[in-house]
Design a protein around this motif. Structure first.
Motif, PDB file in Angstrom:
ATOM      1  N   ASP A   1       0.816  -1.227   0.000  1.00 37.99           N
ATOM      2  CA  ASP A   1       0.000   0.000   0.000  1.00 37.99           C
ATOM      3  C   ASP A   1       0.846   1.273   0.000  1.00 37.99           C
ATOM      4  N   MET A   2       2.146   1.164   0.298  1.00 40.66           N
ATOM      5  CA  MET A   2       3.091   2.289   0.293  1.00 40.66           C
ATOM      6  C   MET A   2       2.808   3.324   1.373  1.00 40.66           C
ATOM      7  N   THR A   3       1.886   3.059   2.276  1.00 39.78           N
ATOM      8  CA  THR A   3       1.554   4.079   3.279  1.00 39.78           C
ATOM      9  C   THR A   3       1.668   3.582   4.717  1.00 39.78           C
ATOM     10  N   CYS A   4       1.709   2.281   4.940  1.00 37.32           N
ATOM     11  CA  CYS A   4       1.734   1.786   6.320  1.00 37.32           C
ATOM     12  C   CYS A   4       3.135   1.936   6.910  1.00 37.32           C
TER      13      CYS A   4
ATOM     14  N   CYS B   1       5.820  -0.242   5.136  1.00 33.26           N
ATOM     15  CA  CYS B   1       6.209   0.282   3.826  1.00 33.26           C
ATOM     16  C   CYS B   1       7.111   1.505   3.985  1.00 33.26           C
TER      17      CYS B   1
ATOM     18  N   CYS C   1       4.044  -5.533   4.509  1.00 32.08           N
ATOM     19  CA  CYS C   1       2.837  -4.702   4.438  1.00 32.08           C
ATOM     20  C   CYS C   1       1.598  -5.571   4.654  1.00 32.08           C
ATOM     21  N   PRO C   2       0.748  -5.200   5.628  1.00 31.27           N
ATOM     22  CA  PRO C   2      -0.448  -6.022   5.876  1.00 31.27           C
ATOM     23  C   PRO C   2      -1.476  -5.912   4.755  1.00 31.27           C
TER      24      PRO C   2
HETATM   25 ZN   LIG Z   1       2.174  -1.117   3.608  1.00 30.86          ZN
END
Ligand SMILES: [Zn+2]
Length: 337
Positions: free
Chosen positions: A92-95, A98, A106-107
């Motif tokens: 997701d590039m945001t957690c 990441c 990444c979940p």
């Molecule tokens: Zn992530």
């Protein structure tokens, strides 16, 4: 387009499906080669892997290469025509994971051929532009596909801290084990011992640079002259895992790559007295540039692992090749044929 679809255990059919269109930041890849992984065969045999259950029809295959034939909005038009290796997961590039770079954890990862995300046993796939890695002409279509399992090996060697003069034990000489042998050597290991029960695979390991081999049915890995500093466990076979840990030098590091043993008995006194470090690995992060350089420079030979090619309509045969031939190492599906 045609796709090979798993409808249930041991049930694969070729379906005509709409060709996907690339959205913003995506590219459409015409798939040329796809490696068949043990996980694909496991889904074929059982319809599930642990908590991942294929409840709906699923397209298998996550080791893919091909050519970009269309780009989505925002992607430079110059990328059309590039030969690429597909990194088959989109985080997701945001957690928090990441953001620190370990996007393999990444979940919210969407990973090819893991329910409910379709894989690459199809004529075309859509990939995020950042995960379609350009490859030089020195890397053929099959090797470009096998940059995925090589990435597993690169990640394992990084986790293990393999470096100059490491003494490495690789348990299991399947495709990942054989990739680990070559990667460990490229990282500077000076001794790489491989254990397996299959003489043909051990011979291949030697050909690819292993400095010693152990026939696991005849000799124990604990019976070596010099204890290894690193274990790259690629068999998933509980007795091999435990013996591999017992074989380690003091302050050694064990990286558990192979899947299979849900729970094992750990020799705690050995782990404590020798201050061993034991870690798992899950896929990889930021490995493609390294993998590409290793293959393009000739340090790692992936083509040597390939033992068969199949057309898309032979997907079922490709998935079961390992059941029929114990000497099969890596088989490749060619979706355009
Ligand atoms: Zn992530």
């Amino acid at each position: 387009m045609r796709a090979a679809v798993l409808r249930g255990p041991k049930d694969v059919v070729i379906e005509e499906r709409p060709q996907p269109r690339p959205g913003p930041a995506e590219v459409l890849v015409r798939v040329h080669s796809v490696g068949v992984c043990g996980s694909d065969t496991h889904y074929y045999d059982h319809g599930r892997i642990g908590r991942f259950v294929a409840e709906d029809p699923l397209v298998l295959g996550h080791e893919a290469s091909g050519q970009i034939v269309e780009v989505g909005p925002g992607v430079p038009a110059t990328r059309a025509g590039e030969r690429v290796s597909v990194e088959p997961g989109l985080p997701d590039m945001t957690c928090e994971h990441c953001l620190v770079g370990r996007y393999n954890l990444c979940p919210n990862m969407r990973f090819f051929a893991t329910p409910p995300i379709d894989g690459a046993f199809a004529e075309y796939v859509v990939v995020h532009e950042a995960f379609a890695h350009p490859v030089p002409d020195a890397i053929g279509d099959d090797a470009a596909a096998l940059l995925e399992p090589l990435s597993v090996a690169v990640w394992a060697c990084r986790k293990a801290g393999v470096s100059a003069a490491s003494r490495v034990l690789v348990t299991g000489a399947g495709p990942i084990g054989l990739a680990c042998v070559q990667t460990a050597l490229a990282f500077g290991a000076t001794e790489v011992t491989v254990s397996d029960v299959n003489p043909r695979r051990l011979a291949l390991a030697e050909e690819l640079g292993a400095t010693a081999i152990v026939h696991a049915r005849k000799t124990r890995v604990t019976a070596q002259d010099r204890a290894p500093t690193v274990l790259l466990e690629c068999s998933g076979y509980p007795p091999a895992i435990v013996d591999g840990i017992r074989a380690l030098e003091r302050a050694g590091r064990a990286v558990l790559v192979g899947m299979g043993g849900d729970e094992i008995l750990l020799p705690l006194a050995v782990v404590q007295e020798r201050e061993l470090e034991i870690t798992g690995t899950f896929r990889y992060a930021n490995t493609w540039p390294t993998a590409i350089a290793l293959v393009a420079s000739g340090r790692v030979n992936l083509d040597r692992l390939v033992t068969g090619h199949y057309r898309l309509d032979q997907a079922e045969e490709a998935l079961t090749a390992g059941h029929r031939d114990e000497n099969a190492v890596k088989v490749i599906l060619r979706p355009q044929t």
